[in-house]
Design a protein around this motif. Structure first.
Motif, PDB file in Angstrom:
ATOM      1  N   SER A   1       3.612   5.996  -1.665  1.00 38.78           N
ATOM      2  CA  SER A   1       2.534   5.492  -2.052  1.00 38.78           C
ATOM      3  C   SER A   1       1.899   5.692  -3.403  1.00 38.78           C
ATOM      4  O   SER A   1       2.040   6.767  -3.824  1.00 38.78           O
TER       5      SER A   1
ATOM      6  N   ASN B   1      -0.935   5.251  -4.529  1.00 42.31           N
ATOM      7  CA  ASN B   1      -2.578   5.571  -4.460  1.00 42.31           C
ATOM      8  C   ASN B   1      -2.651   6.680  -3.421  1.00 42.31           C
ATOM      9  O   ASN B   1      -2.070   6.627  -2.229  1.00 42.31           O
ATOM     10  N   ASP B   2      -3.542   7.488  -3.866  1.00 40.43           N
ATOM     11  CA  ASP B   2      -3.776   8.804  -2.982  1.00 40.43           C
ATOM     12  C   ASP B   2      -4.393   8.307  -1.654  1.00 40.43           C
ATOM     13  O   ASP B   2      -4.575   8.827  -0.857  1.00 40.43           O
ATOM     14  N   MET B   3      -5.246   7.177  -1.803  1.00 38.53           N
ATOM     15  CA  MET B   3      -5.853   6.714  -0.556  1.00 38.53           C
ATOM     16  C   MET B   3      -4.647   6.452   0.613  1.00 38.53           C
ATOM     17  O   MET B   3      -5.149   6.592   1.855  1.00 38.53           O
ATOM     18  N   TRP B   4      -3.399   6.153   0.392  1.00 35.50           N
ATOM     19  CA  TRP B   4      -2.732   5.680   1.422  1.00 35.50           C
ATOM     20  C   TRP B   4      -1.552   6.925   1.420  1.00 35.50           C
ATOM     21  O   TRP B   4      -0.776   7.116   0.637  1.00 35.50           O
ATOM     22  N   PRO B   5      -1.190   7.133   2.742  1.00 38.73           N
ATOM     23  CA  PRO B   5       0.072   8.140   2.877  1.00 38.73           C
ATOM     24  C   PRO B   5       1.310   7.774   2.522  1.00 38.73           C
ATOM     25  O   PRO B   5       1.623   6.374   2.647  1.00 38.73           O
ATOM     26  N   ASN B   6       2.230   8.385   2.004  1.00 41.33           N
ATOM     27  CA  ASN B   6       3.511   8.481   1.938  1.00 41.33           C
ATOM     28  C   ASN B   6       4.103   8.128   3.379  1.00 41.33           C
ATOM     29  O   ASN B   6       3.971   9.033   4.180  1.00 41.33           O
TER      30      ASN B   6
ATOM     31  N   CYS C   1       0.757  -1.394  -0.097  1.00 43.51           N
ATOM     32  CA  CYS C   1       0.037   0.213  -0.029  1.00 43.51           C
ATOM     33  C   CYS C   1       0.886   1.376   0.019  1.00 43.51           C
ATOM     34  O   CYS C   1       0.522   2.361  -0.677  1.00 43.51           O
ATOM     35  N   HIS C   2       1.989   1.235   0.811  1.00 44.13           N
ATOM     36  CA  HIS C   2       2.746   2.536   1.029  1.00 44.13           C
ATOM     37  C   HIS C   2       3.937   2.595   0.094  1.00 44.13           C
ATOM     38  O   HIS C   2       4.793   3.564   0.050  1.00 44.13           O
TER      39      HIS C   2
END
Length: 104
Positions: free
Chosen positions: A49, A51-56, A42-43
């Motif tokens: 990440s 995907n914008d849904m999961w934080p860096n 996810c990250h």
């Protein structure tokens, strides 16, 4: 003279706090890297990440990361996916992961 000593004391306290601020957790970045495979889905492999849904995670402050991992694990923060991913992590695991990602 009293004003000078007061200013000097405050300066010394601030300098000490700044010097020890990065030592708040005792994580091992190499161990964290070895433990990070499950996080990469996810990250991102390097903490960025896809995907914008999961934080860096890369470059975040270690204390912040460790605190958040522990909060998910202990139920203080609720997210079904994160809570499940971190439920078996120890405090040392959280500190290691935090040390790894904060160094990226």
């Amino acid at each position: 003279m009293k004003k000078f000593i007061g200013t000097l004391t405050r300066t010394m306290v601030i300098a000490t706090l700044m010097a020890t601020a990065g030592q708040a957790i005792a994580g091992d970045a190499a161990a964290g890297q070895a433990k990070s495979a499950a996080c990469a889905g996810c990250h991102g492999a390097n903490g960025i990440s896809p995907n914008d849904m999961w934080p860096n995670l890369a470059g975040q402050k270690a204390l912040y990361l460790s605190k958040q991992i522990k909060a998910f694990r202990d139920g203080q923060r609720n997210d079904p996916m994160m809570s499940n991913m971190v439920k078996t992590l120890t405090d040392q695991d959280a500190d290691d992961l935090a040390a790894y990602y904060s160094g990226l």
